[in-house]
Motif scaffolding. Structure first.
Motif, short mmCIF file in Angstrom:
data_model
loop_
_atom_site.label_atom_id
_atom_site.label_comp_id
_atom_site.label_asym_id
_atom_site.label_seq_id
_atom_site.Cartn_x
_atom_site.Cartn_y
_atom_site.Cartn_z
N PHE A 107 0.88 -1.18 0.12
CA PHE A 107 0.08 0.05 0.04
C PHE A 107 0.90 1.21 0.03
O PHE A 107 0.67 2.09 -0.66
CB PHE A 107 -1.00 0.10 1.31
N THR A 108 1.79 1.15 0.87
CA THR A 108 2.69 2.29 1.03
C THR A 108 3.54 2.54 -0.21
O THR A 108 3.44 3.91 -0.72
CB THR A 108 3.76 2.34 2.40
N LEU A 109 3.90 1.56 -0.81
CA LEU A 109 4.73 1.47 -2.24
C LEU A 109 3.89 2.26 -3.38
O LEU A 109 4.40 3.01 -4.14
CB LEU A 109 5.37 0.29 -2.59
N VAL A 110 2.68 1.93 -3.37
CA VAL A 110 1.63 2.22 -4.38
C VAL A 110 1.41 3.83 -4.27
O VAL A 110 1.73 4.58 -4.96
CB VAL A 110 0.47 1.50 -4.49
N GLU A 111 1.23 4.34 -2.83
CA GLU A 111 1.08 5.82 -2.48
C GLU A 111 2.10 6.64 -3.03
O GLU A 111 2.21 7.55 -3.60
CB GLU A 111 0.53 5.86 -1.21
N LEU A 112 3.29 5.97 -2.57
CA LEU A 112 4.76 6.57 -2.90
C LEU A 112 4.80 6.79 -4.54
O LEU A 112 5.22 7.72 -4.90
CB LEU A 112 5.86 6.06 -2.25
N ASN A 113 4.68 5.82 -5.10
CA ASN A 113 4.74 5.57 -6.53
C ASN A 113 3.99 6.59 -7.19
O ASN A 113 4.19 7.57 -8.02
CB ASN A 113 4.22 4.31 -7.19
N LEU A 114 2.67 6.87 -6.67
CA LEU A 114 1.72 7.90 -7.21
C LEU A 114 2.10 9.46 -7.08
O LEU A 114 2.13 10.38 -7.94
CB LEU A 114 0.28 7.58 -6.75
N TYR A 115 2.78 9.63 -5.61
CA TYR A 115 3.37 10.75 -5.53
C TYR A 115 4.36 11.08 -6.32
O TYR A 115 4.54 12.28 -6.62
CB TYR A 115 3.47 10.62 -3.85
N LEU A 116 5.42 10.22 -6.48
CA LEU A 116 6.41 10.43 -7.23
C LEU A 116 6.32 10.60 -8.69
O LEU A 116 7.05 11.43 -9.47
CB LEU A 116 7.64 9.31 -7.13
N ASP A 117 5.12 10.20 -8.97
CA ASP A 117 4.80 10.41 -10.50
C ASP A 117 4.51 11.87 -10.75
O ASP A 117 4.84 12.51 -11.76
CB ASP A 117 3.25 9.69 -10.84
#
Length: 91
Positions: free
Chosen positions: A25-35
């Motif tokens: 979950f955290t990695l998906v959220e960070l991925n979206l943020y970093l996009d």
């Protein structure tokens, strides 16, 4: 009506699976943020650190309990293990 019975797994199984889900979950959220914030070095470092932690935890989980994913995303020992681990809806 028959109830679906959950297979018996020790508490460590559930604890590790919950930790993997939290990391995912955290990695998906960070991925979206970093996009949208590709220059945020702190977020990128956190993403990379958590990705490494997730990889190690997944490898350890699979060593103890069998594959997490099928279709070539996880290795299997002999005999074929995929049918021996609980299905996602059983956990």
């Amino acid at each position: 009506m028959n109830e679906v019975t959950k297979p018996h797994c020790d508490q460590e199984y559930y604890d590790m699976l919950e930790k993997l889900q939290a990391l995912d979950f955290t990695l998906v959220e960070l991925n979206l943020y970093l996009d949208t914030h590709p220059g945020d070095l702190a977020a990128l470092q956190q993403f990379n650190q958590l990705a490494l932690e997730r990889r190690h935890l997944a490898e350890h989980f699979q060593h103890l309990y069998g594959p997490l994913q099928n279709f070539g995303h996880s290795f299997s020992r002999y005999p074929w293990e995929w049918v021996n681990v609980p299905w996602p809806w059983q956990v």
